[in-house]
Design a protein around this motif. Structure first.
Motif, mmCIF file in Angstrom:
data_model
loop_
_atom_site.group_PDB
_atom_site.id
_atom_site.type_symbol
_atom_site.label_atom_id
_atom_site.label_comp_id
_atom_site.label_asym_id
_atom_site.label_seq_id
_atom_site.Cartn_x
_atom_site.Cartn_y
_atom_site.Cartn_z
ATOM 1 N N THR A 178 4.029 15.485 -2.921
ATOM 2 C CA THR A 178 3.671 15.176 -1.538
ATOM 3 C C THR A 178 2.155 15.240 -1.357
ATOM 4 N N GLY A 179 1.517 16.186 -2.034
ATOM 5 C CA GLY A 179 0.058 16.272 -1.976
ATOM 6 C C GLY A 179 -0.584 15.018 -2.547
ATOM 7 N N ILE A 180 -0.034 14.543 -3.631
ATOM 8 C CA ILE A 180 -0.579 13.311 -4.220
ATOM 9 C C ILE A 180 -0.335 12.132 -3.274
ATOM 10 N N LEU A 181 0.828 12.104 -2.651
ATOM 11 C CA LEU A 181 1.144 11.012 -1.708
ATOM 12 C C LEU A 181 0.137 10.991 -0.556
ATOM 13 N N LEU A 182 -0.110 12.142 0.040
ATOM 14 C CA LEU A 182 -1.059 12.214 1.159
ATOM 15 C C LEU A 182 -2.448 11.783 0.704
ATOM 16 N N THR A 183 -2.830 12.208 -0.489
ATOM 17 C CA THR A 183 -4.158 11.880 -1.006
ATOM 18 C C THR A 183 -4.260 10.382 -1.303
ATOM 19 N N ALA A 184 -3.181 9.818 -1.825
ATOM 20 C CA ALA A 184 -3.174 8.380 -2.141
ATOM 21 C C ALA A 184 -3.257 7.547 -0.854
ATOM 22 N N LEU A 185 -2.525 7.953 0.157
ATOM 23 C CA LEU A 185 -2.560 7.218 1.432
ATOM 24 C C LEU A 185 -3.960 7.306 2.033
ATOM 25 N N HIS A 186 -4.524 8.500 1.973
ATOM 26 C CA HIS A 186 -5.878 8.708 2.503
ATOM 27 C C HIS A 186 -6.899 7.870 1.721
ATOM 28 N N ALA A 187 -6.782 7.892 0.401
ATOM 29 C CA ALA A 187 -7.738 7.152 -0.435
ATOM 30 C C ALA A 187 -7.646 5.654 -0.160
ATOM 31 N N ILE A 213 0.848 -1.208 0.000
ATOM 32 C CA ILE A 213 0.000 0.000 0.000
ATOM 33 C C ILE A 213 0.879 1.252 0.000
ATOM 34 N N ILE A 214 1.956 1.192 0.761
ATOM 35 C CA ILE A 214 2.890 2.324 0.834
ATOM 36 C C ILE A 214 3.596 2.465 -0.522
ATOM 37 N N GLU A 215 3.986 1.326 -1.082
ATOM 38 C CA GLU A 215 4.660 1.365 -2.393
ATOM 39 C C GLU A 215 3.769 2.000 -3.453
ATOM 40 N N ASN A 248 12.562 12.034 -3.715
ATOM 41 C CA ASN A 248 12.968 10.704 -3.280
ATOM 42 C C ASN A 248 12.219 10.422 -1.982
ATOM 43 N N PHE A 249 11.605 9.262 -1.901
ATOM 44 C CA PHE A 249 10.772 8.909 -0.752
ATOM 45 C C PHE A 249 11.423 7.749 -0.013
ATOM 46 N N ILE A 250 11.736 7.954 1.250
ATOM 47 C CA ILE A 250 12.333 6.875 2.030
ATOM 48 C C ILE A 250 11.282 6.388 3.025
ATOM 49 N N ALA A 251 10.799 5.166 2.801
ATOM 50 C CA ALA A 251 9.750 4.602 3.659
ATOM 51 C C ALA A 251 10.406 3.738 4.727
ATOM 52 N N VAL A 252 10.089 4.034 5.963
ATOM 53 C CA VAL A 252 10.756 3.366 7.088
ATOM 54 C C VAL A 252 9.740 2.622 7.949
ATOM 55 N N ARG A 271 5.406 4.557 17.069
ATOM 56 C CA ARG A 271 4.218 3.707 17.131
ATOM 57 C C ARG A 271 3.595 3.456 15.755
ATOM 58 N N ALA A 272 3.560 4.477 14.918
ATOM 59 C CA ALA A 272 2.950 4.290 13.590
ATOM 60 C C ALA A 272 3.791 3.295 12.798
ATOM 61 N N PRO A 273 3.139 2.489 11.952
ATOM 62 C CA PRO A 273 3.903 1.453 11.234
ATOM 63 C C PRO A 273 4.865 2.001 10.178
ATOM 64 N N TRP A 274 4.546 3.172 9.600
ATOM 65 C CA TRP A 274 5.396 3.695 8.535
ATOM 66 C C TRP A 274 5.669 5.182 8.698
ATOM 67 N N LEU A 275 6.910 5.548 8.466
ATOM 68 C CA LEU A 275 7.290 6.944 8.298
ATOM 69 C C LEU A 275 7.783 7.063 6.863
ATOM 70 N N ILE A 276 7.354 8.090 6.179
ATOM 71 C CA ILE A 276 7.870 8.331 4.824
ATOM 72 C C ILE A 276 8.578 9.676 4.841
#
Ligand code: IYR
Length: 223
Positions: free
Chosen positions: A155-164, A49-51, A70-74, A121-126
């Protein structure tokens, strides 16, 4: 550089007008349900989902199509813990000394402070990085254009995609954020832009009762 080959825009889709109206309303309703949260569940979120959300962010338009992001997902607990420690150190300084009173007053309704447990606590930091310039394999550098604008749109698209996808998000901006370069091993052409925290909201998550500006307050139509 030579002109690229031009190909038909076959991905474009047109809809009947009534469907366009419905789609625009539905999209508004979707994004209007997004709220920033600061309390996250520790429930896992599948990496796929993050990918996909990052893949969506990468579709943003950018200056001269340089795609300067560049997006670093942790999800690594060790790295998240390092980020929390470093961020809280900066925030302590911010809330205690650096922030002018006017800024603290503006933040008061949000109830933020220097404690950032969600970073562990959150599973992912980007971590979103803006590439000030590009680096070719042979070591030469490439100029990037409109970097802030381009990365902001992505970044706006990323936030919207995560929300969607059904995730909650928090845009977190510890300042300064240079510690992210060190912890995440980024090179000197990468500037930390924003840290996005994402996962499920914790049970009993509350949000501040603040409101969005009305359409007429954010737009004027000249017809
Ligand atoms: N970076 C700090 C302060 C902060 C600043 C703004 I502007 C916000 O909208 C929210 C917080 C923090 O994360 O607490």
């Amino acid at each position: 550089m030579a002109t690229a080959e031009f190909i038909p825009y076959s991905a474009y889709r047109e809809f009947p007008e009534d469907e366009m109206i419905r789609r625009s309303e539905e999209f508004y309703e979707l994004v209007n349900r997004r709220r920033t949260v600061r309390t996250f569940s520790d429930r896992n979120v599948d990496r796929i989902i993050i990918e996909k959300a990052i893949h969506a962010a990468g579709t943003a338009p950018s200056g001269a199509n340089m795609q300067p992001w560049n997006f670093i997902a942790v999800s690594s607990p060790e790295i998240k813990s390092k980020i929390r420690i470093a961020a809280e150190q900066e925030e302590k300084e911010f809330y205690a000394n650096k922030a002018p009173k006017e800024w603290l007053d503006a933040l008061a309704p949000l109830g933020t402070d220097d404690k950032k447990p969600f970073l562990e606590r959150a599973p992912w930091l980007i971590a979103v990085f803006a590439e000030k310039y590009g680096k070719l394999e042979d070591g030469r550098s490439v100029k990037h254009y409109y970097v802030q604008e381009s990365v902001g749109i992505a970044t706006g698209i990323l936030l919207t995609a995560l929300h969607a996808a059904g995730l909650a998000t928090l845009t977190h901006t510890p300042s300064p954020m240079n510690f992210l370069n060190e912890i995440l091993n980024r090179s000197e052409n990468e500037r930390p832009y924003l840290l996005i925290v994402t996962g499920f909201p914790d049970e009993n998550t509350t949000i501040p009762d603040v409101h969005r500006k009305k359409l007429h307050e954010i737009s004027q139509f000249i017809v």
